[in-house]
Design a protein around this motif. Sequence first.
Motif: not given
Length: 120
Positions: A33, A35, A40, A43, A58, A60, A62, A69, A71
């Motif tokens: 979870t 960022p 990640v 992303c 943001r 996140f 999974e 994931i 986002v």
Amino acid sequence: VDALGQSLAFDVPMARRLPSVANVRDVPFSPWTSPVGWHVLGCWLSQRPSDAATLPPRCFCEVPGRGIIAVSDVTSPAVELFPFPCPAPPQSRPPRLLGPAVPVTSLLHNNYSASLVAAS
């Protein structure tokens, strides 16, 4: 992660902050979870201005067992589905789940169903 985007790691049973996140770099966290992290990096797609002091807000989340994931998008109220892990930008544009009227502030996946909840 603090407000400046710096990763912080804690030893909860000992109630202390670890001096470096390198101590837990390869420890598997699930669901992911955070960022930040090599999992990640892809992303972010250059959405953070180079002069910005903080990360854009943001979320996140999974989806364990699915290799993705979810986002929240920075520029519009939507959720994007990236491959997980995603250390580099994907070759094709990730699928977008449209629908929220305002930016998403929380994401939650239920392991007992195929539900992904996005809240604003």
